[in-house]
Design a protein around this motif. Structure first.
Motif, PDB file in Angstrom:
ATOM      1  N   THR A  17       7.050  -4.005   8.116  1.00  0.00           N
ATOM      2  CA  THR A  17       7.951  -2.881   8.366  1.00  0.00           C
ATOM      3  C   THR A  17       7.545  -2.030   9.553  1.00  0.00           C
ATOM      4  O   THR A  17       8.198  -1.030   9.852  1.00  0.00           O
ATOM      5  CB  THR A  17       8.027  -1.967   7.117  1.00  0.00           C
ATOM      6  N   SER A  50      14.536  -1.572   7.713  1.00  0.00           N
ATOM      7  CA  SER A  50      13.718  -2.316   6.746  1.00  0.00           C
ATOM      8  C   SER A  50      14.584  -2.897   5.637  1.00  0.00           C
ATOM      9  O   SER A  50      14.366  -4.025   5.199  1.00  0.00           O
ATOM     10  CB  SER A  50      12.659  -1.414   6.115  1.00  0.00           C
ATOM     11  N   LEU A  88      10.005  -0.222  12.182  1.00  0.00           N
ATOM     12  CA  LEU A  88      11.369  -0.218  11.651  1.00  0.00           C
ATOM     13  C   LEU A  88      11.657   1.117  10.967  1.00  0.00           C
ATOM     14  O   LEU A  88      10.759   1.758  10.424  1.00  0.00           O
ATOM     15  CB  LEU A  88      11.555  -1.336  10.621  1.00  0.00           C
ATOM     16  N   SER A  89      12.938   1.509  10.983  1.00  0.00           N
ATOM     17  CA  SER A  89      13.363   2.651  10.174  1.00  0.00           C
ATOM     18  C   SER A  89      13.575   2.141   8.747  1.00  0.00           C
ATOM     19  O   SER A  89      13.678   0.922   8.530  1.00  0.00           O
ATOM     20  CB  SER A  89      14.673   3.211  10.718  1.00  0.00           C
ATOM     21  N   PRO A  90      13.675   3.050   7.773  1.00  0.00           N
ATOM     22  CA  PRO A  90      13.973   2.581   6.415  1.00  0.00           C
ATOM     23  C   PRO A  90      15.261   1.749   6.352  1.00  0.00           C
ATOM     24  O   PRO A  90      15.299   0.729   5.656  1.00  0.00           O
ATOM     25  CB  PRO A  90      14.093   3.884   5.622  1.00  0.00           C
ATOM     26  N   ARG A 130       2.810   7.732   7.773  1.00  0.00           N
ATOM     27  CA  ARG A 130       4.020   7.957   6.960  1.00  0.00           C
ATOM     28  C   ARG A 130       3.716   8.851   5.765  1.00  0.00           C
ATOM     29  O   ARG A 130       4.493   9.743   5.432  1.00  0.00           O
ATOM     30  CB  ARG A 130       4.551   6.627   6.428  1.00  0.00           C
ATOM     31  N   PHE A 156       0.836  -1.212   0.000  1.00  0.00           N
ATOM     32  CA  PHE A 156       0.000   0.000   0.000  1.00  0.00           C
ATOM     33  C   PHE A 156       0.869   1.260   0.000  1.00  0.00           C
ATOM     34  O   PHE A 156       2.082   1.200   0.216  1.00  0.00           O
ATOM     35  CB  PHE A 156      -0.909  -0.023   1.233  1.00  0.00           C
ATOM     36  N   MET A 157       0.234   2.412  -0.229  1.00  0.00           N
ATOM     37  CA  MET A 157       0.930   3.699  -0.135  1.00  0.00           C
ATOM     38  C   MET A 157       1.622   3.817   1.221  1.00  0.00           C
ATOM     39  O   MET A 157       1.037   3.488   2.243  1.00  0.00           O
ATOM     40  CB  MET A 157      -0.080   4.854  -0.190  1.00  0.00           C
ATOM     41  N   GLY A 158       2.838   4.327   1.205  1.00  0.00           N
ATOM     42  CA  GLY A 158       3.569   4.516   2.451  1.00  0.00           C
ATOM     43  C   GLY A 158       4.297   3.272   2.928  1.00  0.00           C
ATOM     44  O   GLY A 158       4.986   3.297   3.955  1.00  0.00           O
ATOM     45  N   ALA A 159       4.189   2.190   2.187  1.00  0.00           N
ATOM     46  CA  ALA A 159       4.855   0.945   2.591  1.00  0.00           C
ATOM     47  C   ALA A 159       6.371   1.073   2.500  1.00  0.00           C
ATOM     48  O   ALA A 159       7.109   0.337   3.158  1.00  0.00           O
ATOM     49  CB  ALA A 159       4.372  -0.213   1.712  1.00  0.00           C
ATOM     50  N   GLY A 160       6.828   1.975   1.633  1.00  0.00           N
ATOM     51  CA  GLY A 160       8.277   2.152   1.465  1.00  0.00           C
ATOM     52  C   GLY A 160       8.801   1.562   0.163  1.00  0.00           C
ATOM     53  O   GLY A 160      10.004   1.373  -0.003  1.00  0.00           O
ATOM     54  N   LYS A 161       7.923   1.332  -0.787  1.00  0.00           N
ATOM     55  CA  LYS A 161       8.336   0.718  -2.064  1.00  0.00           C
ATOM     56  C   LYS A 161       9.376   1.596  -2.771  1.00  0.00           C
ATOM     57  O   LYS A 161      10.401   1.108  -3.239  1.00  0.00           O
ATOM     58  CB  LYS A 161       7.110   0.514  -2.980  1.00  0.00           C
ATOM     59  N   THR A 162       9.080   2.891  -2.838  1.00  0.00           N
ATOM     60  CA  THR A 162       9.991   3.809  -3.524  1.00  0.00           C
ATOM     61  C   THR A 162      11.281   3.985  -2.728  1.00  0.00           C
ATOM     62  O   THR A 162      12.382   3.874  -3.275  1.00  0.00           O
ATOM     63  CB  THR A 162       9.294   5.171  -3.741  1.00  0.00           C
ATOM     64  N   THR A 163      11.146   4.208  -1.438  1.00  0.00           N
ATOM     65  CA  THR A 163      12.317   4.446  -0.576  1.00  0.00           C
ATOM     66  C   THR A 163      13.222   3.217  -0.530  1.00  0.00           C
ATOM     67  O   THR A 163      14.432   3.310  -0.754  1.00  0.00           O
ATOM     68  CB  THR A 163      11.835   4.780   0.857  1.00  0.00           C
ATOM     69  N   LEU A 164      12.644   2.067  -0.222  1.00  0.00           N
ATOM     70  CA  LEU A 164      13.466   0.857  -0.076  1.00  0.00           C
ATOM     71  C   LEU A 164      13.923   0.334  -1.428  1.00  0.00           C
ATOM     72  O   LEU A 164      15.001  -0.254  -1.537  1.00  0.00           O
ATOM     73  CB  LEU A 164      12.681  -0.233   0.669  1.00  0.00           C
ATOM     74  N   ARG A 193      -1.494  13.216  -3.213  1.00  0.00           N
ATOM     75  CA  ARG A 193      -1.762  11.790  -3.424  1.00  0.00           C
ATOM     76  C   ARG A 193      -3.276  11.608  -3.543  1.00  0.00           C
ATOM     77  O   ARG A 193      -3.990  11.663  -2.551  1.00  0.00           O
ATOM     78  CB  ARG A 193      -1.222  10.947  -2.268  1.00  0.00           C
TER      79      ARG A 193
END
Ligand SMILES: Nc1ncnc2c1ncn2[C@@H]1O[C@H](COP(=O)(O)OP(=O)(O)O)[C@@H](O)[C@H]1O
Ligand SMILES: O=C(O)C1=C[C@@H](OP(=O)(O)O)[C@@H](O)[C@H](O)C1
Ligand SMILES: [Mg+2]
Length: 209
Positions: free
Chosen positions: A178, A186, A181-183, A139, A36-44, A149
């Motif tokens: 996650t 993660s 957890l921090s990025p 997040r 979902f949005m905010g899961a960290g897909k882009t960041t991780l 968004r």
């Protein structure tokens, strides 16, 4: 079809050119992040790609570059259906690539065509990044541009959308929780998870539980 230990061997020596070549030799071409949005897909996704020495692609960014519009503009001009059609078409283009970490958008799995493409792509590993809805929303709200968004803005439908998507996220090969957890944590957990969980084949997660 992936054989067991191919994914662990990919990540065990992540970061070197040798690693990426080894992964290619083993047949794994891509890691795809869903959730979902905010899961960290882009960041991780970006961090994982750097770790592997692979390229990073983000489905939203690719669509925005291709169309010359922001995601929010596409929603306004073409509706959500227009955006979903663009997601499907862009995914088909990106899944031809090699040595790629790909971050999906949170709603991509709503399209049957996306789910079919992911299921058919036997040399990609799909990872579901999960967290409770409240944490995900928090997040998103903390990020700059939260107001842009479109799906986040529709707060009334958020929980039902999230619930409707869960079974699709769970079709991934691997899942990482996650929450708390921090990025950076993660990312380490993502690597460890994949290393510790050899798959006998590239069947969806649900087939292993
Ligand atoms: N454990 C975590 N894993 C990933 N991101 C996290 C985590 N904790 C907080 N965040 C933050 O959550 C946000 C995730 O945003 P983003 O990567 O855009 O998610 P997505 O692409 O899944 O919508 C970022 O601001 C990131 O710093
Ligand atoms: O959940 C959704 O339907 C969406 C999620 C967004 O991507 P992220 O999950 O990367 O935020 C983006 O694709 C678009 O705003 C729609
Ligand atoms: Mg994203």
């Amino acid at each position: 079809m992936l054989k067991s230990m191919q994914i662990p061997s990919l990540l065990a020596t992540a970061g070197s050119e040798r690693t990426a070549n080894g992964a290619q030799a083993s047949g794994l071409r891509a890691v795809v992040l869903t959730g979902f949005m905010g899961a960290g897909k882009t960041t991780l996704g970006r961090l994982l790609a750097a770790e592997l020495g692979w390229e990073f692609r983000d489905l939203d960014t690719e669509i925005a570059q291709d169309s010359g519009m922001t995601v929010a503009d596409i929603f306004r001009a073409e509706g959500e259906a227009g955006f979903r059609a663009r997601e499907m078409e862009m995914l088909a283009r990106l899944l031809r690539r090699e040595r790629m970490v790909l971050a999906l958008g949170g709603g991509a799995v709503e399209s049957e065509g996306v789910r079919e493409q992911l299921a058919a792509c036997k040399d990609a590993c799909v990872v579901y990044l999960s967290a409770p809805l409240e944490a995900l929303v928090q997040r998103c709200l903390e990020q700059p541009g939260a107001a842009e968004r479109p799906v986040l803005a529709d707060r009334e439908r958020l929980r039902s959308r999230w619930a409707a998507r869960l079974p699709y996220y769970e079709q991934a090969h691997l899942r990482l929780e996650t929450e708390g957890l921090s990025p950076a944590e993660s990312l380490q957990a993502l690597i460890a998870l994949v290393k510790q969980r050899p798959l006998p084949d590239n069947a969806p997660m649900s087939a292993h539980e």
